[in-house]
Design a protein around this motif. Structure first.
Motif, mmCIF file in Angstrom:
data_model
loop_
_atom_site.group_PDB
_atom_site.id
_atom_site.type_symbol
_atom_site.label_atom_id
_atom_site.label_comp_id
_atom_site.label_asym_id
_atom_site.label_seq_id
_atom_site.Cartn_x
_atom_site.Cartn_y
_atom_site.Cartn_z
ATOM 1 N N HIS A 13 0.794 -1.240 0.000
ATOM 2 C CA HIS A 13 0.000 0.000 0.000
ATOM 3 C C HIS A 13 0.823 1.286 0.000
ATOM 4 O O HIS A 13 0.276 2.360 -0.197
ATOM 5 C CB HIS A 13 -0.932 0.024 1.225
ATOM 6 C CG HIS A 13 -2.254 -0.628 0.970
ATOM 7 N ND1 HIS A 13 -2.369 -1.926 0.552
ATOM 8 C CD2 HIS A 13 -3.512 -0.142 1.042
ATOM 9 C CE1 HIS A 13 -3.650 -2.215 0.399
ATOM 10 N NE2 HIS A 13 -4.365 -1.151 0.681
ATOM 11 N N ILE B 228 0.592 -7.610 -4.633
ATOM 12 C CA ILE B 228 -0.565 -7.091 -3.912
ATOM 13 C C ILE B 228 -1.168 -8.231 -3.086
ATOM 14 O O ILE B 228 -1.333 -9.350 -3.573
ATOM 15 C CB ILE B 228 -1.606 -6.525 -4.892
ATOM 16 C CG1 ILE B 228 -0.953 -5.474 -5.806
ATOM 17 C CG2 ILE B 228 -2.775 -5.920 -4.149
ATOM 18 C CD1 ILE B 228 -1.800 -5.035 -6.970
ATOM 19 N N ILE B 229 -1.479 -7.917 -1.869
ATOM 20 C CA ILE B 229 -1.946 -8.905 -0.888
ATOM 21 C C ILE B 229 -2.888 -9.961 -1.485
ATOM 22 O O ILE B 229 -2.660 -11.155 -1.332
ATOM 23 C CB ILE B 229 -2.569 -8.171 0.339
ATOM 24 C CG1 ILE B 229 -3.109 -9.139 1.378
ATOM 25 C CG2 ILE B 229 -3.616 -7.154 -0.037
ATOM 26 C CD1 ILE B 229 -3.464 -8.462 2.730
ATOM 27 N N HIS B 230 -3.933 -9.528 -2.168
ATOM 28 C CA HIS B 230 -4.975 -10.487 -2.574
ATOM 29 C C HIS B 230 -4.498 -11.417 -3.688
ATOM 30 O O HIS B 230 -4.891 -12.569 -3.767
ATOM 31 C CB HIS B 230 -6.248 -9.748 -2.968
ATOM 32 C CG HIS B 230 -6.618 -8.723 -1.968
ATOM 33 N ND1 HIS B 230 -6.770 -9.034 -0.631
ATOM 34 C CD2 HIS B 230 -6.804 -7.384 -2.049
ATOM 35 C CE1 HIS B 230 -7.041 -7.928 0.040
ATOM 36 N NE2 HIS B 230 -7.067 -6.915 -0.794
ATOM 37 N N ASP C 4 -7.962 -5.956 4.952
ATOM 38 C CA ASP C 4 -8.175 -5.146 3.755
ATOM 39 C C ASP C 4 -9.524 -5.523 3.163
ATOM 40 O O ASP C 4 -9.894 -6.701 3.162
ATOM 41 C CB ASP C 4 -7.070 -5.420 2.735
ATOM 42 C CG ASP C 4 -7.132 -4.424 1.593
ATOM 43 O OD1 ASP C 4 -6.439 -3.402 1.661
ATOM 44 O OD2 ASP C 4 -7.902 -4.662 0.638
ATOM 45 N N HIS D 5 -10.708 -5.944 0.255
ATOM 46 C CA HIS D 5 -10.869 -6.851 -0.890
ATOM 47 C C HIS D 5 -10.333 -8.258 -0.645
ATOM 48 O O HIS D 5 -10.141 -9.035 -1.585
ATOM 49 C CB HIS D 5 -10.280 -6.206 -2.144
ATOM 50 C CG HIS D 5 -11.076 -4.986 -2.531
ATOM 51 N ND1 HIS D 5 -10.693 -3.721 -2.171
ATOM 52 C CD2 HIS D 5 -12.269 -4.863 -3.153
ATOM 53 C CE1 HIS D 5 -11.606 -2.853 -2.586
ATOM 54 N NE2 HIS D 5 -12.574 -3.517 -3.186
ATOM 55 N N SER E 54 -3.944 -4.322 -11.037
ATOM 56 C CA SER E 54 -4.367 -4.197 -9.624
ATOM 57 C C SER E 54 -4.757 -5.552 -9.061
ATOM 58 O O SER E 54 -4.758 -6.563 -9.769
ATOM 59 C CB SER E 54 -5.507 -3.203 -9.412
ATOM 60 O OG SER E 54 -6.760 -3.850 -9.480
ATOM 61 N N CYS E 55 -5.152 -5.540 -7.783
ATOM 62 C CA CYS E 55 -5.508 -6.806 -7.139
ATOM 63 C C CYS E 55 -6.736 -7.425 -7.798
ATOM 64 O O CYS E 55 -6.972 -8.620 -7.686
ATOM 65 C CB CYS E 55 -5.778 -6.592 -5.660
ATOM 66 S SG CYS E 55 -7.259 -5.641 -5.321
ATOM 67 N N CYS F 195 -0.250 -1.586 -4.948
ATOM 68 C CA CYS F 195 -1.572 -0.971 -5.139
ATOM 69 C C CYS F 195 -1.511 0.282 -6.006
ATOM 70 O O CYS F 195 -2.340 0.476 -6.892
ATOM 71 C CB CYS F 195 -2.180 -0.641 -3.788
ATOM 72 S SG CYS F 195 -2.335 -2.098 -2.754
ATOM 73 N N CYS G 86 -4.555 2.429 -7.551
ATOM 74 C CA CYS G 86 -5.804 1.847 -7.056
ATOM 75 C C CYS G 86 -6.167 2.429 -5.690
ATOM 76 O O CYS G 86 -7.332 2.580 -5.356
ATOM 77 C CB CYS G 86 -5.668 0.334 -6.992
ATOM 78 S SG CYS G 86 -7.184 -0.469 -6.540
ATOM 79 N N ILE G 87 -5.153 2.771 -4.902
ATOM 80 C CA ILE G 87 -5.415 3.291 -3.551
ATOM 81 C C ILE G 87 -5.086 4.784 -3.459
ATOM 82 O O ILE G 87 -5.014 5.374 -2.389
ATOM 83 C CB ILE G 87 -4.621 2.452 -2.495
ATOM 84 C CG1 ILE G 87 -4.996 2.771 -1.048
ATOM 85 C CG2 ILE G 87 -3.130 2.589 -2.669
ATOM 86 C CD1 ILE G 87 -6.360 2.296 -0.689
ATOM 87 N N ASN H 130 -11.238 -1.698 -8.742
ATOM 88 C CA ASN H 130 -12.556 -1.991 -8.179
ATOM 89 C C ASN H 130 -13.310 -0.751 -7.695
ATOM 90 O O ASN H 130 -14.504 -0.647 -7.829
ATOM 91 C CB ASN H 130 -12.429 -3.006 -7.039
ATOM 92 C CG ASN H 130 -11.219 -2.730 -6.161
ATOM 93 O OD1 ASN H 130 -10.828 -1.584 -5.955
ATOM 94 N ND2 ASN H 130 -10.621 -3.786 -5.622
ATOM 95 N N ARG I 2 -10.478 8.873 -5.426
ATOM 96 C CA ARG I 2 -9.841 7.608 -5.021
ATOM 97 C C ARG I 2 -8.490 7.399 -5.731
ATOM 98 O O ARG I 2 -7.518 7.016 -5.092
ATOM 99 C CB ARG I 2 -10.789 6.438 -5.338
ATOM 100 C CG ARG I 2 -10.129 5.062 -5.370
ATOM 101 C CD ARG I 2 -10.282 4.310 -4.085
ATOM 102 N NE ARG I 2 -9.737 2.976 -4.191
ATOM 103 C CZ ARG I 2 -9.568 2.157 -3.173
ATOM 104 N NH1 ARG I 2 -9.908 2.520 -1.975
ATOM 105 N NH2 ARG I 2 -9.067 0.949 -3.325
HETATM 106 FE FE1 F3S Z 1 -4.519 -2.670 -3.355
HETATM 107 FE FE2 F3S Z 1 -6.846 -2.682 -2.377
HETATM 108 FE FE3 F3S Z 1 -6.475 -1.886 -4.795
HETATM 109 S S1 F3S Z 1 -5.347 -4.191 -2.122
HETATM 110 S S2 F3S Z 1 -4.741 -2.945 -5.467
HETATM 111 S S3 F3S Z 1 -5.792 -0.988 -2.997
HETATM 112 S S4 F3S Z 1 -8.206 -2.767 -3.991
#
Ligand code: F3S
Length: 754
Positions: free
Chosen positions: A96, A140-142, A160, A162, A358-359, A422, A425-426, A446, A452
């Motif tokens: 992140h 990325i974590i997911h 997190d 997601h 991205s995730c 991320c 995305c974050i 997402n 954002r």
């Molecule tokens: Fe990271 Fe969350 Fe996006 S894990 S890639 S910020 S949805």
């Protein structure tokens, strides 16, 4: 082997018996979500038909995953528990805090410098307590969880939103706050509101430009951002089995956008293929051996309305690609209607940046489909009109995509490959030419709420599949429809893009040189956790003091909050997030968003010691410095919102002894109890009106404290009069022990040392 095979084997050994036991009690067929939930009840939790959306139930998840922003406070707290190791396999993922600016290599290097103290802390604390550590740039974590740890029928929590991405591999995976991670890592029960069940029946088969992303974009349009609240979305039907495992993960990932607790798919041959391709054949074999337990019972398929609270049906064969937005992910537009919507709403037609990955959407299949579109720009002599970025979800995907020439295709159209993190995305995106005018971007991410991605309120962000984003980046116009429209190429010829072609799993297999994983020490007892005492971002915690054993007397009213008081009012996010690992610094945001019932203002309360008005944290600190405890009074549903643990730790840190409200949001109430405070409710809600600005407060009856027995609160008013009122509490015996010890972690530490 990164995954914990013994743990998975244990889960699979127990699962059939536990499901059979639950089925006997329920005396009816079971959905997949129910099978997994009932198989993961915490020891001692009674098995019965839980009321969906009403009962709180105790669970024992198999794993914990944490991203680097939320892991900080969770692990600082874990350190207080006095354990030598985490109770379940856990991992930390540094994804992140990397700012996307110039491209992977340079951005990563800058992040390593800027976040050094955070990374040093996270790697050393992981090393000490047996936690797997994924370095910055590892992914990325997911995506990393899906590639390495998720398994059908398992249950995990992740810090997190997601986290449900792992539902693509048949796991019940739930996004939580740091306090929940601490519960599971210390071996305590983890509490969850037993969810409602939404069944999504998928029929037919995707074709042409339609992709799994379009399934969830469509579902988001149907359910809206609140429609999945407190529900698990379970996908079933022959259409479900026709989707790749990573496609399923994309769908589950974005279940968070409709507020769902999580989403899940049943085990099938596509999951098996993915497990095998990612080096987990032994897990696939185990899953195969109990596969009827990893799918809903046959009767559920036949009569879904009977077993799900709501059923939605989507025919994949007829599904059009969708583009959702701007400013909310549930504004769903079928591709054929999008140009008209752009015209009608006067959204900026020019697409300025297309961002893929991205995730949510960076699987091998996603990248091959997008690359097959990118490739056509060169072949058909098209000039790409928009900026274009690619965020791989993990080093394994990036390395494999590079090896197979996919990244070359993106770079050939001017694509910039960003770090496996991320990034945009974050909102970790230093966008070049971030314009101060309405402008449009399209992402395969997402979330698309205002600000954002780039912090710019004028940016209209639209969400679509990676292949659609790529096609739009080539065209540079939001009014383009790749399915029907032609583009003028450099030779002045009209050309049309062909449908994307994807490859589910790499023909030559996945590969990676350095996946970025650091295994913890076998014995971490000698490992020193690195925290710089001068740091503004990190601070080791000191245990909160134990209860002194007597009634609480002479407390001062800190604030009587009026109306909505969410965890965001109690502990604001935004710029404060950089202090999330430093309790004293972040406590300077305590209740600054709450409205003072006496003057209708925020962050302005009376300091009874001076008679002056001041900021809430300052007044709390003044009482604390004078050795006086304080009380927070609140309205209905106090502490709703996220389960942010800071909202409970900060008042405790600044000397608040009790929070008395008309009603609590359950998670916050539990968090207050865990931090050793009194969470109380007015027996008569009208007594809220009796609390006056200059009140000194006594809380009586603690010495004869018992579950269900009200306490007495005496309000000493400034004019010398008093009001005696009754307050209720919901402590059970065990929770009262937390209060006595000063916090739940204090109690665990005492027990570990015993
Ligand atoms: Fe990271 Fe969350 Fe996006 S894990 S890639 S910020 S949805």
């Amino acid at each position: 082997m990164l995954f914990d095979f013994d743990m998975i084997q244990r889960v699979y050994q127990q699962l059939p018996e536990r499901v059979n036991q639950a089925r006997k009690v329920l005396n009816r067929p079971m959905t997949l979500a129910e099978k997994i939930l009932y198989a993961h009840l915490y020891p001692g939790q009674e098995i019965r038909e839980f009321q969906r959306g009403k009962d709180y139930v105790e669970f024992a998840p198999d794993r914990v995953a944490m991203q680097d922003a939320t892991a900080q406070m969770a692990l600082l707290q874990f350190m207080l528990a006095g354990k030598s190791k985490v109770a379940v396999p856990s991992t930390v993922h540094c994804d992140h805090l990397i700012l996307a600016k110039n491209g992977a290599e340079q951005d990563l290097e800058e992040a390593l410098g800027r976040n050094k103290e955070v990374y040093d802390f996270l790697s050393s604390v992981s090393n000490k307590y047996g936690i797997g550590f994924w370095k910055p740039g590892a992914g990325i974590i997911h995506q990393v969880v899906l590639e390495n740890y998720a398994f059908p029928g398992g249950m995990m929590i992740g810090t997190d939103s997601h986290t449900p991405n792992a539902g693509g591999l048949g796991m019940i995976a739930i996004g939580v706050g740091g306090a929940d991670a601490v519960d599971v890592m210390t071996g305590m029960a983890w509490e969850l509101l037993f969810p409602k069940l939404i069944g999504v029946k998928l029929t037919g088969k995707l074709n042409g430009w339609a992709s799994p992303k379009d399934v969830i974009l469509k579902v988001a349009g149907i359910l809206t951002v609140k429609g999945g609240t407190n529900a698990i979305i379970e996908y079933f039907g022959e259409g479900a089995d026709s989707l790749s495992c990573t496609g399923k993960a994309t769908i589950c990932n974005m279940g968070a956008e409709v507020g769902a607790t999580t989403s899940v798919f049943a085990y099938d041959h596509r999951m098996r293929a993915y497990l095998e391709a990612t080096g987990r054949k032994e897990v696939a074999d185990l899953a195969e051996s109990i596969k009827e337990y990893l799918r809903p019972d046959a009767e559920v398929y036949e009569n879904p309305e009977k077993y799900y609270d709501q059923v939605i049906e989507i025919n994949l064969s007829e599904l059009e690609p969708h583009i959702n937005g701007p400013f909310t992910p549930d504004l769903a537009w079928p591709l054929s209607k999008f140009a008209e919507a752009v015209e009608k709403n006067n959204w900026p037609d020019k697409l300025e940046v297309g961002l893929i990955g991205s995730c949510t959407n960076s699987s091998y299949e996603d990248l091959t489909r997008a690359a097959s579109v990118a490739k056509q720009a060169k072949e058909k002599k098209l000039k790409v009109q928009a900026e274009f970025t690619v965020t791989p979800g993990s080093e394994m995907v990036r390395y494999t995509a590079e090896r197979d020439g996919l990244l070359d295709e993106f770079e050939a159209i001017g694509g910039v490959v960003l770090a496996n993190a991320c990034g945009p995305c974050i909102g970790q995106w230093q966008r070049h030419n971030n314009p101060d005018r309405p402008n449009s971007i399209m992402t395969s991410f997402n979330r698309n709420f205002a600000k954002r991605n780039d912090g710019n309120p004028k940016t209209h962000a639209f969400v679509a599949s990676p292949e659609i984003v790529t096609a739009f980046a080539i065209a540079g116009s939001l009014k383009f429809n790749p399915m029907t429209d032609t583009l003028l190429n450099e030779e002045g010829k009209e050309v049309k893009l062909d449908e994307p072609k994807g490859i589910e799993l790499p023909e030559k297999g996945f590969d990676v040189k350095d996946n970025g994983y650091v295994a913890p020490a076998e014995d971490g007892s000698q490992v020193e956790v690195k925290v710089n005492p001068q740091s503004e971002r990190l601070q080791l915690l000191t245990p909160f003091p134990a209860w002194e054993g007597a009634d609480l007397k002479g407390l001062k009213l800190l604030i009587k909050a009026k109306g909505k008081c969410t965890t965001d009012h109690i502990s604001m996010a935004g710029p404060w997030l950089k202090y999330r690992g430093h309790l004293d610094n972040i406590s300077n945001n305590l209740l600054i968003g709450a409205v003072n019932a006496f003057n209708g203002e925020t962050n302005k309360v009376k300091n009874q010691l001076t008679g002056e008005y001041d900021e809430v944290p300052k007044v709390a600190r003044a009482y604390k410095a004078a050795g006086i405890g304080s009380v927070v009074v609140g309205d209905e549903n106090y502490g709703e919102g996220s389960s942010r643990e800071h909202a409970a730790m900060e008042p405790r840190h600044l000397g608040v002894r009790a929070v008395i409200v008309k009603s609590f949001a359950r998670i916050h109430e539990t968090n207050l109890k865990k931090q050793g405070m009194l969470a109380l409710t007015f027996a008569n809600p009208a007594d809220y009106d009796k609390v006056q600005e200059d009140d000194t407060i006594d809380i009586l009856g603690l010495e004869s404290f018992a579950p269900g027995k009200p306490l007495t609160v005496v309000l000493h008013h400034k004019d010398g009069s008093t009001d005696e009122i009754k307050v209720n509490h919901s402590y059970n015996e065990a929770q009262f022990e937390w209060f006595k010890a000063g916090s739940a972690l204090n109690l665990i530490r005492q027990q570990s040392n015993a």
